[in-house]
Design an enzyme around this catalytic site. Sequence first.
Site, PDB file in Angstrom:
ATOM      1  N   ASP A 121       0.826  -1.202   0.000  1.00 61.97           N
ATOM      2  CA  ASP A 121       0.000   0.000   0.000  1.00 61.97           C
ATOM      3  C   ASP A 121       0.864   1.257   0.000  1.00 61.97           C
ATOM      4  O   ASP A 121       2.097   1.190   0.059  1.00 61.97           O
ATOM      5  CB  ASP A 121      -0.920   0.011   1.217  1.00 61.97           C
ATOM      6  CG  ASP A 121      -1.866  -1.183   1.241  1.00 61.97           C
ATOM      7  OD1 ASP A 121      -2.116  -1.741   0.161  1.00 61.97           O
ATOM      8  OD2 ASP A 121      -2.326  -1.553   2.335  1.00 61.97           O
ATOM      9  N   LYS A 122       0.197   2.384  -0.006  1.00 56.87           N
ATOM     10  CA  LYS A 122       0.859   3.687   0.010  1.00 56.87           C
ATOM     11  C   LYS A 122       1.744   3.824   1.248  1.00 56.87           C
ATOM     12  O   LYS A 122       1.324   3.577   2.374  1.00 56.87           O
ATOM     13  CB  LYS A 122      -0.186   4.798   0.002  1.00 56.87           C
ATOM     14  CG  LYS A 122       0.360   6.187   0.250  1.00 56.87           C
ATOM     15  CD  LYS A 122      -0.751   7.194   0.307  1.00 56.87           C
ATOM     16  CE  LYS A 122      -0.239   8.554   0.733  1.00 56.87           C
ATOM     17  NZ  LYS A 122       0.197   8.577   2.146  1.00 56.87           N
TER      18      LYS A 122
END
Length: 747
Positions: free
Chosen positions: A181-182
């Site tokens: 994810d980010k």
Amino acid sequence: TIQGQRIAARRGNRGRRIAARDALSVPLHCSTMQGEEEPPAKKAREHEPQGASEEIAAAAAAAVPSASALVDATATAAPAADTGTSKEEEPDVGNVEDEDDGKDEAGGVADASAGSAKNKKRKVSIFLAYVGAGYQGMQRNPGAVTIEDELERAIVAAGGISADNAGDFTKVNWMRAARTDKGVSAVGQCISLRMMLDPPGVIDRINSKLPTGFEFFGYTRVTGGFNAKTMCDRRRYEYVVPVKAFDPRACKPRREIQAEAALAAQDAAAGTAGAEGQGEGIAAAVAANEPFVFDATVRAKVNKVLGNYCGTHNFHNYTVRVDPSEPSAMRYIISFDCSEPFFVDGVEFVRCVVVGQSFMLHQIRKLIGMMLGVVRGAWTEDDQIFALKTKESCTVPMAPELGLFLCECIYHAYNARYANTHEPMLLENYGNKVEAFKKKFIYPHMAKTETEDETMQTWIRMLPVRQILTSLTHARVRDDGRAYLGKGNNSNKRKGGPDGGAARLATAPTAPATATPASATAATAVTVPVTAATTTLTAAATATVAVTAAAAAAADGRAAATATDAETFAQSPEQMEEMQRQQRVHMARLQAGGNMGEDGLGGMKNLTSEECGGITDKYRWTQSEREITVEFLIPKGTKSKEIIVKLETRSVTMAVNGETVLSGKPLRDIVPDECMWEIEEVPESKSGEKKVVVTLHKSRATMAMHHWNCVVAGEPTVDVRRFGPPIVGINGNDPTALAQMMENMGA
């Protein structure tokens, strides 16, 4: 005859071509002269029956001198490096797709001079590491800065991928093992692709083109059909938690700390023992005003809570946008353990290492967030388990992305199957590089960011404890005990007794009516008696506690119910009367806010994301407290480059094939860095339809009547006034606020 002569001539030409081909292949396999075993593919080719007639044999014999001359010429022109092919350059067994079949990078026919292995792409897997700060995840996302864009740029610059193939992952069979994810880092990420390996030193060239915080450890030749994602048996993640996050005195507003100190002083003056319950060991340290130590007791408690996640569960509450009925919600976690504390640049951390087959979006961060709440005493272990078992939706906190990184991608099945023909896929081959990368980049980055920004402390201070507890309470009411049904039991009773588990629900520790630990009192900032009374409503034995306004007005009936319920729950009539009074207050608040259920017995309405959204002719949208989700269908065969999604703080644009789906100024500001979009299959579609799912992150959370009434100004709206005011609790540590609330409600 003329026809016979033509056939003999064709056979003679074929024999000469076969002889020339075998002669040309001698330099490519001359490693067999150095004591290495002959490649199995060549053995099979040599023992293959040719089926040639005597004319073909004679033609081949006549062609040998010219072929020998050609061999000498090729050997003279070939570099010395080609005479010693390494193990990595041997052809794969039974993998025709690993060869290029004489075609160049653009798909055309290669020159005869380009027949060397140097210009051919080879299927490889690569272990790599990176720091995810500043990137919006691993997977390529048009319009976003991603890890894959950075990796491809470096490989192209190093000559591993030709310029003709750049920008299209399908041309090189690119696949990642895990989609981080980010902001999430990795030290054991794996990608597979078809890459040109010559001239030697391609890994060093790639590393020289990568930015700081990226490193390729090395590559391994794999089968032509290898897929880094589907062939990965399990993945190991590590979440590094600051020890301060487990200290209930830390990460809290000063007012709550002072309130806890006052309560602890009162207990000490009265000579009472330490608080009991979920935070017993931690609360004792608070009461004694001792420095917090992450000792064996705390670690054992953390491991016990983490152990509840192990096994196969429906993790729909621990991710986003996954329905509990979807098969993808079922995930298997192999192990989840907490390590001993360690220091990095003066900051004390512990490692929480989880191993599982695969993980969903934000799943690990939500697992950690729920664990921290349990250990700190904000909610109970029973709440954690309930969120795993129930099919009702409830709010689960999500820990920051800073401490999470991918440790390793494991390929046990692949290594066992191809042990005799290919090198194993093992990250331990680069163990020294992995540890060096952690110590140089991962841990220092986390320590520095935590020291400067206080990421974890800020997250805990902003933790919506009241909303989470209210959500869990509502979910229990809707669930009505189905989460605890045993397999093979079709009755409506829960495991645990002939009463259907009514007593268990009534005494559930979600909101204990007795004294709570000093460390947990401020955190459990929900109206505790209200929650207990709401739970009492669900139990069949307390159906007369609060029925309707008319029944509540009947004093004699209320007194009789009080005595009966007091006997049932082993409470004094005074305690039960107080609980009923507070329940009437709570019901009045629900009626005023329009959140009363249809049954009139306390069945509170918990607004779902679907109820808070709408449907237009082009898209469908839903919303929760923090996010808005927009979904729209795309024509079959649509590619990602034909989809435009531009998300800015005050501007939103979504289009497909030049046709605008949604465009304009959002109703309120959004956070672009937290937004994302992806293409998903439509589950109910039999024709393989797909849809685009866009998630917008609100800059400010909303609830009930304060929700957005549309996504973009000017679009069709929904009536949010019917949702009523938000259901909120009060701080249980503040007797003045409690008394004021009761007075305002006329109770």
